[in-house]
Design a protein around this motif. Sequence first.
Motif, PDB file in Angstrom:
ATOM      1  N   ASN A 115       0.811  -1.226   0.000  1.00  0.00           N
ATOM      2  CA  ASN A 115       0.000   0.000   0.000  1.00  0.00           C
ATOM      3  C   ASN A 115       0.841   1.271   0.000  1.00  0.00           C
TER       4      ASN A 115
ATOM      5  N   ILE B  52      -8.594  -7.363  -1.588  1.00  0.00           N
ATOM      6  CA  ILE B  52      -7.768  -6.255  -1.116  1.00  0.00           C
ATOM      7  C   ILE B  52      -6.452  -6.228  -1.875  1.00  0.00           C
TER       8      ILE B  52
ATOM      9  N   THR C 207      -8.489  -3.502  -4.585  1.00  0.00           N
ATOM     10  CA  THR C 207      -8.684  -2.324  -3.748  1.00  0.00           C
ATOM     11  C   THR C 207      -7.586  -1.304  -4.031  1.00  0.00           C
TER      12      THR C 207
ATOM     13  N   ASN D 264       0.753  -6.930  -8.202  1.00  0.00           N
ATOM     14  CA  ASN D 264       1.408  -5.890  -7.414  1.00  0.00           C
ATOM     15  C   ASN D 264       2.901  -5.989  -7.737  1.00  0.00           C
TER      16      ASN D 264
ATOM     17  N   ARG E 243      -6.255   0.314   1.191  1.00  0.00           N
ATOM     18  CA  ARG E 243      -5.960  -1.041   1.651  1.00  0.00           C
ATOM     19  C   ARG E 243      -5.780  -1.131   3.163  1.00  0.00           C
TER      20      ARG E 243
ATOM     21  N   ALA F 160      -4.679   1.291  -3.642  1.00  0.00           N
ATOM     22  CA  ALA F 160      -3.635   1.296  -2.612  1.00  0.00           C
ATOM     23  C   ALA F 160      -3.966   2.189  -1.409  1.00  0.00           C
TER      24      ALA F 160
ATOM     25  N   ALA G  34      -8.132  -3.599   5.277  1.00  0.00           N
ATOM     26  CA  ALA G  34      -7.566  -4.719   6.030  1.00  0.00           C
ATOM     27  C   ALA G  34      -8.011  -4.688   7.490  1.00  0.00           C
TER      28      ALA G  34
END
Length: 204
Positions: free
Chosen positions: A52, A173, A177, A142, A182, A179, A186
Amino acid sequence: MSPFDVKPSTLITELKHTFLVATGELNGSAFERAVIYMVSHSSEGAMGFIINQPQEKITFSDITHSMGIEQMMEAKLAETPQPIAAPIIFKGGPVENHRGFVIHGSDYARPSTVHVGPGVGLSTTSDIVTDIARGEGPKNLNFCLGYAGWAPGQLEIELMDNGWLVVPADPAILFNTPAPDRYEAATKRLGLNVLNYSDEIGLA
């Protein structure tokens, strides 16, 4: 031993394929408000990636340029009616922060790809960069530079010191989702309000 050749942990728990969410204990550090996706955890240490914290100065074009394959990406863009979406580059962690690691969905696999959890793989060779530039890479990914690593027993100490919340990994996530959202997403998995939860919470 490779950080991916792990044995089941005999310590706190097996944290592979979970999220670590930083508590207020880590404010002021490089891990402030970090969400880390864990790829290994054993008696020999642990490894994960911050998912993130986007890089502010490094782009995918910079990476393809450094590898000498930017012309390949430019040619693909010219012939493709729907342009290839260049991935966001994340600060994966402070260790080997000039090396690329790609966490991605199970629609993509190379012989070197490591299966981390249901629907999640990890690729670390230059092949995946080339495939992304060709438009043949994974749909969801990612792209991280560097990783977060812990020596044997180090992460367990941080958990006992309430530095992290442990959250079940959620591909929604990880891949879907944005960044900036996140961290809150979470913590909500634990039924916590990010603005109100107590920093005294440790291993959850």
